[in-house]
Every structure is written in C-alpha cells, then in structure tokens.
Design a protein around this motif. Structure first.
Motif, PDB file in Angstrom:
ATOM      1  N   ASP A 166      -4.329  -9.998   2.614  1.00  0.00           N
ATOM      2  CA  ASP A 166      -4.143  -8.546   2.698  1.00  0.00           C
ATOM      3  C   ASP A 166      -3.945  -8.138   4.157  1.00  0.00           C
ATOM      4  OD1 ASP A 166      -6.888  -7.259   3.839  1.00  0.00           O
ATOM      5  OD2 ASP A 166      -7.313  -9.076   2.698  1.00  0.00           O
ATOM      6  N   GLU A 223       4.856  -3.833  -8.187  1.00  0.00           N
ATOM      7  CA  GLU A 223       4.233  -2.640  -8.761  1.00  0.00           C
ATOM      8  C   GLU A 223       3.277  -1.944  -7.789  1.00  0.00           C
ATOM      9  OE1 GLU A 223       1.846  -6.211 -10.452  1.00  0.00           O
ATOM     10  OE2 GLU A 223       3.942  -5.723  -9.912  1.00  0.00           O
ATOM     11  N   LEU A 224       2.951  -2.637  -6.687  1.00  0.00           N
ATOM     12  CA  LEU A 224       2.046  -2.049  -5.691  1.00  0.00           C
ATOM     13  C   LEU A 224       2.797  -1.456  -4.502  1.00  0.00           C
ATOM     14  CD1 LEU A 224      -0.744  -4.800  -5.615  1.00  0.00           C
ATOM     15  CD2 LEU A 224      -0.666  -2.710  -6.983  1.00  0.00           C
ATOM     16  N   VAL A 233       2.022   4.099  -1.355  1.00  0.00           N
ATOM     17  CA  VAL A 233       1.589   2.928  -0.609  1.00  0.00           C
ATOM     18  C   VAL A 233       0.950   3.278   0.724  1.00  0.00           C
ATOM     19  CG1 VAL A 233       3.873   2.561   0.452  1.00  0.00           C
ATOM     20  CG2 VAL A 233       2.269   0.646   0.211  1.00  0.00           C
ATOM     21  N   GLU A 250      -2.512   4.795   0.210  1.00  0.00           N
ATOM     22  CA  GLU A 250      -3.447   3.739  -0.164  1.00  0.00           C
ATOM     23  C   GLU A 250      -3.862   2.903   1.044  1.00  0.00           C
ATOM     24  OE1 GLU A 250      -1.223   1.823  -3.201  1.00  0.00           O
ATOM     25  OE2 GLU A 250      -1.795   3.263  -4.761  1.00  0.00           O
TER      26      GLU A 250
END
Length: 289
Positions: free
Chosen positions: A105, A149-150, A156, A159
């Motif tokens: 990540d 999908e993210l 985005v 988030e």
C-alpha cells in the motif's frame, strides 16, 4: 525575534487558496550577519531540546517537507538541523517507488522510516506525494497494481486523505508529534533559481529537463496542494505554509515553529533513584582508587 505562527498555520477545516498566501513576507532579520546570529541561537536551542527529547524517550517528532522544485527544502533541512546530533535525527528522501514498494500500500515505504521515541525524523517529500504528483499525473496511479474497482476517480483521493489522517491520528495517540511544512514558492522565483542552477557550474547537477517539464503543470500542482492542505491539516498534525521566496527567512520561520513544538512537550531528564545513586557512588570509588 517574534514570529506569529498562526499566520502560517492552516487551521483544521480551513479551505486553502494559495493565491491568498504570500510567497514572501517582511524578513525577521535586518542583515545577513543578524540572520546567522538568529539561526545560530535557534540551532543551539534545538540541539539542547533534541538531547532532552532523546533522554526522556517519550515522544518522537516527525517533520514533513513538501514543495515545488527549487523551493529550498534541502537547504532548510541542512541549516536548521545543523546542530542536532546525527544519532537523534534521521532524514529520508522519497522519490519514485521501487518495484518492491509498489507491491505494498502507498503508506508502507514511509511507515518503515517513522522515527523512534526520542528521535526526530525528517521526510524530504513523503506519503503526500501520493496525493500530489500522483494526482497531477494519474497515469502513475494506474501503474501501482491497484484493483480497478478501487480506482474510482471520484473517491480515490478522498480515501487516500482518510488513510493519511488515520495514520497521523494513530501516531499522535502514540506520542509522535507531526509538523508539516509546505514551502510556498512563486513561479517567478522558481524560474530565477532554475536559471541560477544553469549559470552556476556547482549547481548544474541539481537541474534537469524534468524540472522544466513539471513547470507546465504549475496550476494543477497548486490545485492539488490546495486540496491536500485543506483536507489534511489538523490540530495535532498541522500544515504550515511557509513563504519560500526568501530562503533565509523561511529557515528562521521553520526553526521557530520546531522549537515552539518541542518546548510544549512535557519532557524531563530521567530521575536518578537510590539504587542508581549507590551504583554511581561505587563507580566513583573505583575510579578514584
């Protein structure tokens, strides 16, 4: 030297419009000599407080520097932290992520470099690159192996802001104090400094065509910074917009803010208990024989 920190601080919930924030203000020094004296005094105080931070071993301090190219991040870090013991201070610069880092990540690579208790950590660029350069160049996002999908363009960035806020909240709850500096440089001053890098042989190495190419996206970067500063400046992890057209003045502002933060921490040297006193007396007797 009196510096009004609130003049540079982005308050939580404030909507930032960078055109309203100055890139140059009246300097707090009267001459180059006075600047050196003032900075020297602050560096000495910072060195003393860093020793106390290290000895008390309760808090950590994370300093984050973000800016456009040639804004003076490297110089500010070098001059302001010049008197700090290297054992108690670490500087990390983050550029393009490696293949290994892309398999994690976006917070993974910087999380590994967070300062330990008692130490000062400095991020020269940081996880904020992921909502700045990546936002200006969204093609980078699509190379990060994130599930399709993210990657909703509408959510985005919100988030990612939320992930950053969660991290900084967590760090604050565990004793890491965070100060974030955006060195606010004007487009004209950047051009001037780029030309100086070309004219000065000792600064040629700092310059390449990529820097010129990025100038084309100045408006996009300013918009990305405005969104970032507005969304992520909090009471416990504030952003400071530091006027950067005057490098010397910017350094004095930055060092003053760091000192103010350290002075507010509840730190003390460890108390010596009876057992330790007895041990020290025994050692002294051995040394005096």
């Amino acid at each position: 030297m009196k510096i009004k920190f609130k003049d540079y601080r982005v308050h939580e919930g404030e909507k930032v419009k960078l055109k309203k924030w100055p890139t140059k203000v009246k300097p707090v020094y009267q001459s180059k000599k006075q600047y050196q004296e003032l900075l020297g005094e602050q560096v000495e105080q910072l060195s003393s407080l860093q020793r106390l931070l290290y000895a008390s071993n309760r808090y950590a301090l994370l300093l984050i520097f973000q800016a456009m190219d040639a804004a003076g991040k490297d110089g500010a870090i070098r001059h302001v932290m010049s008197g700090v013991n290297p054992q108690g201070c670490q500087v990390f610069s983050f550029t393009h992520p490696s293949a290994k880092e892309l398999d994690h990540d976006f917070l993974w690579r910087t999380t590994q470099c967070l300062p330990e208790r008692g130490r000062i950590g400095i991020f020269n660029r940081s996880y904020y690159e992921e909502v700045l350069i990546v936002r200006v160049h969204p093609e980078i996002l699509h190379r990060q192996n994130i599930p399709d999908e993210l990657l909703d363009g509408e959510t985005v960035w919100e988030e990612r802001f939320r992930s950053i806020l969660d991290l900084e909240n967590h760090l604050d709850r565990n004793g890491t104090r965070i100060i974030k500096f955006f060195l606010h440089l004007s487009e004209k001053e950047q051009q001037k400094r780029f030309l100086q890098r070309i004219e000065d042989p000792e600064k040629n190495w700092k310059f390449n065509m990529t820097d010129v190419e990025e100038r084309k996206y100045w408006k996009e970067y300013m918009k990305a910074y405005e969104e970032c500063l507005s969304a992520t400046s909090t009471d416990h992890a504030p952003w400071y917009v530091v006027p950067a057209d005057d490098k010397l003045n910017a350094r004095l502002i930055i060092s003053s803010i760091i000192l103010d933060t350290l002075k507010k921490l509840k730190m003390s040297y460890p108390a010596t208990d009876k057992a330790r006193l007895q041990e020290l007396r025994s050692i002294r007797e051995l040394l005096e024989k």
